[in-house]
Design a protein around this motif. Structure first.
Motif, mmCIF file in Angstrom:
data_model
loop_
_atom_site.group_PDB
_atom_site.id
_atom_site.type_symbol
_atom_site.label_atom_id
_atom_site.label_comp_id
_atom_site.label_asym_id
_atom_site.label_seq_id
_atom_site.Cartn_x
_atom_site.Cartn_y
_atom_site.Cartn_z
ATOM 1 N N TRP A 179 -39.645 20.076 -24.666
ATOM 2 C CA TRP A 179 -39.131 18.721 -24.513
ATOM 3 C C TRP A 179 -39.427 17.876 -25.745
ATOM 4 N N GLU A 180 -38.789 16.732 -25.816
ATOM 5 C CA GLU A 180 -38.981 15.746 -26.886
ATOM 6 C C GLU A 180 -39.835 14.599 -26.340
ATOM 7 N N VAL A 181 -40.678 14.008 -27.189
ATOM 8 C CA VAL A 181 -41.559 12.925 -26.756
ATOM 9 C C VAL A 181 -41.352 11.699 -27.637
ATOM 10 N N VAL A 182 -41.209 10.554 -26.992
ATOM 11 C CA VAL A 182 -41.020 9.283 -27.690
ATOM 12 C C VAL A 182 -42.129 8.326 -27.266
ATOM 13 N N GLY A 183 -42.873 7.804 -28.231
ATOM 14 C CA GLY A 183 -43.868 6.791 -27.933
ATOM 15 C C GLY A 183 -43.226 5.412 -27.884
ATOM 16 N N ILE A 184 -43.585 4.620 -26.896
ATOM 17 C CA ILE A 184 -43.131 3.238 -26.787
ATOM 18 C C ILE A 184 -44.251 2.345 -27.295
ATOM 19 N N ARG A 185 -43.970 1.552 -28.305
ATOM 20 C CA ARG A 185 -44.996 0.699 -28.894
ATOM 21 C C ARG A 185 -45.267 -0.536 -28.029
ATOM 22 N N ARG A 186 -46.534 -0.940 -28.004
ATOM 23 C CA ARG A 186 -46.969 -2.190 -27.379
ATOM 24 C C ARG A 186 -46.686 -2.251 -25.878
ATOM 25 N N GLY A 187 -46.891 -1.145 -25.212
ATOM 26 C CA GLY A 187 -46.790 -1.120 -23.766
ATOM 27 C C GLY A 187 -45.412 -1.492 -23.265
ATOM 28 N N TRP A 188 -45.371 -2.175 -22.105
ATOM 29 C CA TRP A 188 -44.085 -2.580 -21.530
ATOM 30 C C TRP A 188 -43.330 -3.532 -22.426
ATOM 31 N N ARG A 189 -44.048 -4.237 -23.300
ATOM 32 C CA ARG A 189 -43.366 -5.188 -24.181
ATOM 33 C C ARG A 189 -42.412 -4.466 -25.142
ATOM 34 N N GLY A 190 -42.698 -3.223 -25.455
ATOM 35 C CA GLY A 190 -41.786 -2.467 -26.308
ATOM 36 C C GLY A 190 -40.416 -2.307 -25.687
ATOM 37 N N LEU A 191 -40.374 -2.149 -24.359
ATOM 38 C CA LEU A 191 -39.095 -2.057 -23.656
ATOM 39 C C LEU A 191 -38.528 -3.447 -23.388
ATOM 40 N N LEU A 192 -39.406 -4.385 -23.073
ATOM 41 C CA LEU A 192 -38.976 -5.745 -22.761
ATOM 42 C C LEU A 192 -38.304 -6.414 -23.957
ATOM 43 N N ASP A 193 -38.851 -6.196 -25.160
ATOM 44 C CA ASP A 193 -38.354 -6.856 -26.370
ATOM 45 C C ASP A 193 -37.303 -6.035 -27.117
ATOM 46 N N PHE A 194 -36.936 -4.901 -26.575
ATOM 47 C CA PHE A 194 -35.958 -4.026 -27.236
ATOM 48 C C PHE A 194 -34.586 -4.707 -27.238
ATOM 49 N N ASP A 195 -34.028 -4.941 -28.422
ATOM 50 C CA ASP A 195 -32.755 -5.648 -28.568
ATOM 51 C C ASP A 195 -31.604 -4.638 -28.532
ATOM 52 N N ASP A 253 -28.567 -5.250 -28.649
ATOM 53 C CA ASP A 253 -27.488 -5.640 -29.559
ATOM 54 C C ASP A 253 -27.726 -5.136 -30.976
ATOM 55 N N ASP A 254 -28.951 -4.721 -31.251
ATOM 56 C CA ASP A 254 -29.287 -4.171 -32.564
ATOM 57 C C ASP A 254 -30.195 -2.963 -32.353
ATOM 58 N N PRO A 255 -29.687 -1.916 -31.726
ATOM 59 C CA PRO A 255 -30.536 -0.817 -31.255
ATOM 60 C C PRO A 255 -31.223 -0.025 -32.354
ATOM 61 N N PHE A 256 -30.615 0.081 -33.535
ATOM 62 C CA PHE A 256 -31.243 0.868 -34.588
ATOM 63 C C PHE A 256 -32.511 0.189 -35.099
ATOM 64 N N VAL A 257 -32.437 -1.119 -35.329
ATOM 65 C CA VAL A 257 -33.626 -1.871 -35.745
ATOM 66 C C VAL A 257 -34.657 -1.897 -34.621
ATOM 67 N N ALA A 258 -34.188 -2.084 -33.389
ATOM 68 C CA ALA A 258 -35.095 -2.130 -32.247
ATOM 69 C C ALA A 258 -35.838 -0.814 -32.076
ATOM 70 N N ALA A 259 -35.140 0.299 -32.241
ATOM 71 C CA ALA A 259 -35.780 1.600 -32.093
ATOM 72 C C ALA A 259 -36.858 1.808 -33.153
ATOM 73 N N ALA A 260 -36.582 1.374 -34.364
ATOM 74 C CA ALA A 260 -37.569 1.508 -35.444
ATOM 75 C C ALA A 260 -38.803 0.652 -35.172
ATOM 76 N N GLU A 261 -38.596 -0.505 -34.546
ATOM 77 C CA GLU A 261 -39.703 -1.441 -34.296
ATOM 78 C C GLU A 261 -40.501 -1.082 -33.053
ATOM 79 N N HIS A 262 -39.833 -0.553 -32.024
ATOM 80 C CA HIS A 262 -40.471 -0.425 -30.718
ATOM 81 C C HIS A 262 -40.706 1.010 -30.254
ATOM 82 N N THR A 263 -40.300 1.997 -31.038
ATOM 83 C CA THR A 263 -40.544 3.384 -30.641
ATOM 84 C C THR A 263 -41.155 4.177 -31.789
#
Length: 365
Positions: free
Chosen positions: A31-47, A49-59
């Motif tokens: 399987w593949e594993v993805v870390g979510i940065r900063r707990g639930w806030r990583g998902l909460l603040d994920f934009d 509308d700009d998923p590429f930047v959001a993924a770099a910032e929050h995963t």
């Protein structure tokens, strides 16, 4: 499959071994594993509308190479944050969309009561979730042990014993404040193991006049003319319902911290004897995890993935009666885990009371 892992709430030693174990066990499954940065806030603040930047910032992609030596580091590589549960529940629809966008087949959240409670909420929404309890307070209901507890107690005992030197040199009373908002188990264990004169826990209101008299007697009876006490940050003076001594945080919750200063001032007023008031705070979190937190972190991380491989989700990994087990993920929301005062505490002497231990688990729960 694609597995997401996150760490929420306060940082504790032992999180990185758990992340490492989750990653290795999942990759062993192909399987593949993805870390979510900063707990639930990583998902909460994920934009979205700009998923590429959001993924770099929050995963953070997790690989065998990237987690190879993280167990030697002292804090979670995914960072962590506290997020109010009400805010999360109000934005669950957005979080579900982010989980879908990231193509996460299952989540492994690692955290305390609030982090795990929201994970249980997501499980009811259909997300495949297996959780891992961590907190220095060891107060997650449904498990005897939470990652971070052993190391926090060890750090506390070391600090209390080190503070005996200035307390003795100045012939003062040391009042040492430890984390412990609603549960006094960390203070109870630290006081017991450091053999402090008095231990004040969150579950029992402090009669300051009685405690001052006891500590004054302890100081007199000590050839080195000092006494030591530890106190949970959530302890309160008798007749005082307000245990929130600190500032308001970003989620509107009042931070705890300051009971040691309050007790210190009261002790000096009542006795005229000087004190050393010390809040250990984040010193309890520093450094690499001890052997127990490393072992439990790795074991619970691997177990969470094994359950997913077996098609079993909606579970919280747990330790009960000295054995690894699993319980329903929402069990942490059904009750509070606090010190059994009648069994383990003397409310008159303000001391741990550890008597018959036959048949009890290692952490006396």
């Amino acid at each position: 499959m694609r597995i997401g892992v996150l760490t929420g709430g306060g940082d504790v030693p032992g999180l990185n071994p758990a992340i490492q174990a989750v990653t290795r066990a999942a990759i062993d499954q192909g399987w593949e594993v993805v870390g979510i940065r900063r707990g639930w806030r990583g998902l909460l603040d994920f934009d979205l509308d700009d998923p590429f930047v959001a993924a770099a910032e929050h995963t953070l992609p997790l690989t065998l190479q990237s987690v190879r030596a993280i167990d030697r580091e002292t804090s979670t590589i995914l960072q962590t944050a506290r997020t109010e549960r009400r805010t999360l529940e109000e934005r669950t629809a957005h979080i579900l969309k982010v989980i879908g966008h990231l193509k996460l087949d299952a989540l492994v959240p690692i955290g305390g009561v609030h982090t795990l409670a929201y994970a249980a909420h997501l499980a009811r929404e259909g997300v495949k979730v297996n959780t891992i309890p961590k907190t220095m307070d060891n107060d997650v209901f449904g498990t005897d042990y939470c990652i971070g507890f052993s190391t926090a107690v060890t750090r506390s005992v070391d600090a209390v014993n080190a503070l005996r030197t200035p307390a003795g040199s100045h012939e003062r009373v040391g009042i040492i404040e430890l984390f412990g908002r609603r549960s006094g188990e960390t203070a109870l264990m630290a006081g017991f193991l450091a053999d402090t004169d008095r231990t004040l826990i969150a579950e029992v209101p402090v009669d300051m006049e009685a405690v001052a008299e006891l500590l004054l007697r302890d100081r007199t009876d000590n050839p080195s003319s000092y006494a030591m006490a530890v106190v949970s940050e959530g302890a309160r003076l008798k007749g005082d319902d307000d245990v929130a001594y600190g500032e308001v945080d970003q989620d509107g919750n009042r931070r705890l911290g300051g009971i040691s200063d309050t007790m210190s001032e009261e002790f000096k007023r009542l006795t005229g004897v000087g004190t050393i008031s010390q809040k250990l705070g984040y010193l309890m979190r520093i450094g690499a995890p001890d052997a127990l937190d490393t072992m439990v972190g790795r074991a619970l991380g691997a177990r969470a993935i094994q359950h997913i491989a077996d098609g079993e989700t909606g579970l919280m990994m747990a330790v009960r009666d000295g054995s690894y087990t699993s319980v329903p993920a929402d069990i942490c929301t059904t009750s509070e885990r606090r010190v059994d005062v009648d069994a383990f505490y003397d409310s008159t002497a303000y001391r741990p009371r550890i008597r018959g231990i036959a048949g009890l688990p290692m952490f006396l729960r």
